[in-house]
Write an enzyme that holds these catalytic residues in place. Structure first.
Site, PDB file in Angstrom:
ATOM      1  CG  ASN A 305     -43.584   2.246  44.605  1.00  0.00           C
ATOM      2  OD1 ASN A 305     -43.491   1.057  44.327  1.00  0.00           O
ATOM      3  ND2 ASN A 305     -44.749   2.809  44.897  1.00  0.00           N
ATOM      4  CB  SER A 328     -47.530   2.343  49.721  1.00  0.00           C
ATOM      5  OG  SER A 328     -48.336   1.227  49.418  1.00  0.00           O
ATOM      6  CD  GLU A 329     -47.702  -0.037  44.449  1.00  0.00           C
ATOM      7  OE1 GLU A 329     -47.494  -1.123  43.886  1.00  0.00           O
ATOM      8  OE2 GLU A 329     -46.813   0.587  45.063  1.00  0.00           O
ATOM      9  CG  ASN A 330     -51.734   0.876  49.621  1.00  0.00           C
ATOM     10  OD1 ASN A 330     -50.523   0.955  49.476  1.00  0.00           O
ATOM     11  ND2 ASN A 330     -52.285   0.599  50.791  1.00  0.00           N
ATOM     12  N   GLY A 331     -51.699   4.581  48.317  1.00  0.00           N
ATOM     13  CA  GLY A 331     -52.011   5.892  48.863  1.00  0.00           C
ATOM     14  C   GLY A 331     -51.276   6.316  50.112  1.00  0.00           C
TER      15      GLY A 331
END
Length: 502
Positions: A305, A328-331
């Site tokens: 990440n 990516s933390e938005n999926g």
């Protein structure tokens, strides 16, 4: 008339095949019609990440109802001035934001710092989980994110007075130890309304997301008492395969057809190797050196990440024989490079809100799922920028005095340092020449004892959470004495000190 027959043997009542049933129809003619029964002074969840997956038609309809106000709005960010939720800030319909990121929205920042708006600044993963837990009927949970920070201790201003003094402070949060690790208790969100954006929806309220459009939409859509869905396409029941329904009709109250186009906040295109080299260098050999050295941290098979800035530039310099999977933390799991012109997609952005692509084998999910991977230590490496790093691995990277950009996902990303290696890339000193590697951070912490390695233009340090810093590499032409001059914290020098390889 509904026809029933009684099965006397089995004692069952069954509908006959000819029974006539009233059709369920949740489709509204317009956004204005969908919001007509909304009440102010309530809690409203609004999906979206940057400009991706934002229910703009519903937001615009609410903007045109200035009588509806005093909302507590929960959203990752608040759009930009004149765009998305930024409009509801300007019309003063929002009295409080629960958000993880202010970003470049100057109106948002100014309203908060001048006392026009309350702000409950919340780590991105915590906010996603507060929505998901509330949707599951769980009133509270414990998370490792934010322990030892001002989020946990209650030292974050929620509201300022017009003169800049603090009117309301946040409250300290309960902590508890599980398996020798400290956790913070967070209360779940139980919202009145939710505005969410989907790709397809049918009259029964079954919904499907497209690419990275999910982000916060799924958890928020399942949370609220009344969920209003804005869909790119209205389809017939059965057109969405059962296994492709991401938000089930049981959660959805009303559906409208989207009337607003999609935007990309930062359209970014793939560059040739020559263009990339020129851009990274940009007249600054220090930036180029940091990025190229950071690229050497990637090992074959890693799940990685990357934070905004230099970390996002590093994959372009990874050996092509090494295969890593970017999360990516938005999926997104399997995030690809920037697109070529014409390939950009508003439903595909990275954490920096830039247009990206998907690699073969990629998968997509909601933000709550993404941060679950992160907190559980499924990510092998996370790479972040920093304002300051302490000698025992404390990290400060989200707040400067008098400026508030937001926490984002960083507190979650550094919450499991025993399983996820945390590498910091940063300039060795700040713009005023002050050291950024300190005995103790003076800015608010993002995490305690979490940074394992520091990469600057001068040197590379390994960090032991108990013993402190060890200098393991120096840049070509840089002496140990020069590094000491620009480093406040004491450090040991490795027996086999190496030259930084870029």
């Amino acid at each position: 008339m509904k026809l029933l027959r009684v099965n006397a043997v089995l004692g069952r009542r069954e509908f006959s095949s000819s029974a006539r049933r009233q059709k369920i129809n949740k489709i509204c003619a317009s956004a204005q019609d969908a919001i007509k029964d909304i009440k102010g002074s309530t809690t409203l969840l609004v999906g979206g990440f940057g400009f991706s997956g934002v229910p703009n038609s519903l937001i615009n309809a609410l903007r045109d109802r200035p009588d509806l106000k005093d909302f507590t709005v929960v959203s990752n960010n608040a759009g930009m001035p004149g765009v998305g939720l930024g409009q509801l800030l300007q019309t003063k319909q929002i009295s409080k934001m629960v958000a993880s990121f202010i970003g470049e929205n100057k109106v948002f920042e100014k309203m908060y710092l001048t006392g026009e708006l309350s702000l409950e600044l919340t780590p991105q993963g915590t906010m996603a989980e507060k929505c998901a837990a509330g949707a599951a009927g769980v009133p509270a949970f414990y998370t490792p994110a934010a322990f030892g920070t001002i989020v946990q201790t209650g030292d974050l201003p929620v509201r300022y007075n017009p003169d800049g003094t603090v009117a309301v402070m946040s409250k300290a949060k309960e902590t508890r130890t599980f398996n020798n690790k400290e956790y913070v208790m967070e209360e779940s969100i139980f919202a009145d309304y939710a505005f969410v954006k989907v790709h397809k929806a049918d009259r029964m309220g079954n919904c499907q997301f497209r690419k990275a459009q999910n982000n916060f939409n799924e958890a928020m859509g399942k949370n609220a008492k009344i969920t209003l869905v804005e869909s790119d396409h209205i389809v017939e029941v059965g057109d969405i395969a059962p296994e492709d329904i991401h938000l089930q009709g049981i959660y959805v109250s009303k559906v409208i057809k989207s009337t607003e186009g999609k935007q990309i906040e930062k359209t970014t295109f793939r560059r040739t190797p020559e263009e990339l080299q020129a851009a990274v260098g940009g007249g600054s050999t220090s930036r180029e050196r940091i990025i190229k050295r950071a690229a050497r941290e990637f090992k074959d098979g890693m799940h990685v990440n990357l934070g905004i800035g230099m970390p996002l530039a590093a994959p372009a310099f990874v050996d092509p024989n090494i295969e890593v999977i970017l999360q990516s933390e938005n999926g997104i799991l399997g995030m690809g490079p920037y697109p070529y012109p014409g390939e950009e997609d508003p439903d595909l952005i990275n954490p920096g809100k830039e247009s990206v692509t998907l690699n073969t084998g990629a998968s997509l999910f909601g933000s709550h799922e993404s941060f679950g991977m992160i907190r559980a230590g499924r990510i092998d490496l996370t790479m972040l920028g920093a304002l300051q790093v302490g000698m025992f691995g404390d990290l400060a990277n989200f707040m400067l005095p008098g400026k508030v950009k937001g926490i984002g996902g960083a507190m979650d990303l550094v919450a499991n340092p025993t399983k996820t290696k945390v590498v910091v890339t940063m300039d060795h000193v700040d713009k005023k020449g002050n050291p950024k590697i300190l005995k103790e951070c003076t800015f608010p912490l993002t995490g305690q004892k979490c940074v394992s390695r520091i990469i600057t233009e001068l040197a590379v340090f390994d960090v032991d959470f108990e013993e402190g810093l060890t200098l393991i590499e120096v840049a070509e032409g840089v002496s140990v004495e020069q590094v000491r001059e620009k480093t406040e914290a004491p450090f040991r020098v490795a027996e086999e000190l190496k030259t930084m390889l870029c």
